[in-house]
Scaffold this active site. Sequence first.
Site: not given
Ligand code: SF4
Length: 510
Positions: A33, A60, A135-136, A272, A278
Amino acid sequence: MAVAFKDPSWTDSALAPSSAFDDHGETEPREECGVFGVWAPGEEVAKLTYFGLFALQHRGQEAAGIAVGDGDRIVVFKDTGLVSQIFDESSLDALQGNVAIGHTRYSTAGGKKWENVQPMFRTSPDGTDVALGHNGNLINLLDLEKEARDQGVADKSTTTSDTSVITALLASAVSDGTTVFQAASQLLPKVKGAFCLTFTDGHTLYAARDPHGVRPLVLGRLDRGWVIASETCALDIVGATFVREIEPGELVAIDESGVRTERFAETTHKGCVFEYVYLARPDSVIRARSVNQTRIDIGRRLAREFPADGDLVIPVPESGNPAAVGYARESGIPFGQGLVKNAYVGRTFIQPSQTLRELGIRLKLNPLREVIAGKKLVVVDDSIVRGNTQRALIRMLREAGAAAVHVRIASPPVKWPCFYGIDFASPGELIANAVTGEMESPDSVIESIRSAIGADSLGFVSIEQMVESTEQVADQLCTACFDGKYPLGLPQGNPNADLVAKLQNDDRSF
Ligand code: SF4
């Protein structure tokens, strides 16, 4: 979103059997999302939101929606499909108002029905409309569902979507004596996990971010209004200037009084890391760090960690481009575009047989024979999740005349599930788990993956070098999908989380 994992019996999965493909047939991690919001009286808020969602389409691609408020009532228009497929000039013209929120969604298994497309909509006991996008992933959904049931506001749809539960709890708390801001301020400390929210009561635009700031969320300024968005690239597309990030643990409200803000929890940053590697668009900036520069830097570090005897560095377009540039610069090996991506194939198609599955990848990527024939290639990609794409790609490159194919990956092997908003497929389908038994050495895992995908050599950037590339403090990032250390804890009622807990208790790895 609903729980992301599809195959609770993941330990039985082998490397890429036909059953390893989910109903999307994809081989890439999927963001779950993007959120957007705008408060701008006198502007075409629905069209601004449309363009904001257009910029967030990568977050998304299965559904999208816009909710517009005219100061009182809210109208929601949402459907499955890409943003450009759902909205047209006439549908956007019909959405008139001063405030709007929007959402792009990747739906998880069991959550694809139209009712789960966002923004969610509820009416409070005092008749206030509330629309909300999220989102989450929440980790205390069972507690929140119980609270919704106890309050008598749960319905059938709330059992399949954590967003629906939040919306129900928020709307139910709004009454003559309690404003939406007050209701949110009371509810948010009880919500655990990763969340970036935009919501509105038809008059005011609200936004909130979890205390760990797992997913990005930013505030931008228009000449005559304000914008909230998952990524800075969505501010750029609507001509908004970046003001600041919404802070972890912050609730904001925006209307003719300006921007009001409140802390509902102390900040403990755990952003994250995969957003940098990515998920986010390269033209976005997260915590003052350019995503594109991060990826170039990862490529440089990858070249130092895993040099290769190559004639030409080629990216797997387009997400591998910046890391390949960095690898080429650091190694001195020339950079070239050896693969052409069909810009209109967003996703690998769903196909039941191996033959057709590989055709799906060929529809997406095609080699430039005159560039690669006879060359020792260094192929740089952003990640390996299941390995199917890389295996088909390497075969394709050899058929096109490559003398050698050295694969370099700009992230460490993904080994652990994400419970905070990303769907990596089930843990047993991850190639780093599928090729090996537990307790094997890291080198033997990489050798097994190399053999499985058919590369001449394989290297992954280390977790340490990846983290340094982000220029963030290491303990302010989540790296759980690479190292199994879950900074927010594990979710309730998830079989894969139970398995993770067991492995961690036994001091074992996948
Ligand atoms: S680092 Fe990996 S486990 Fe942590 S929120 Fe991002 S995608 Fe998810």
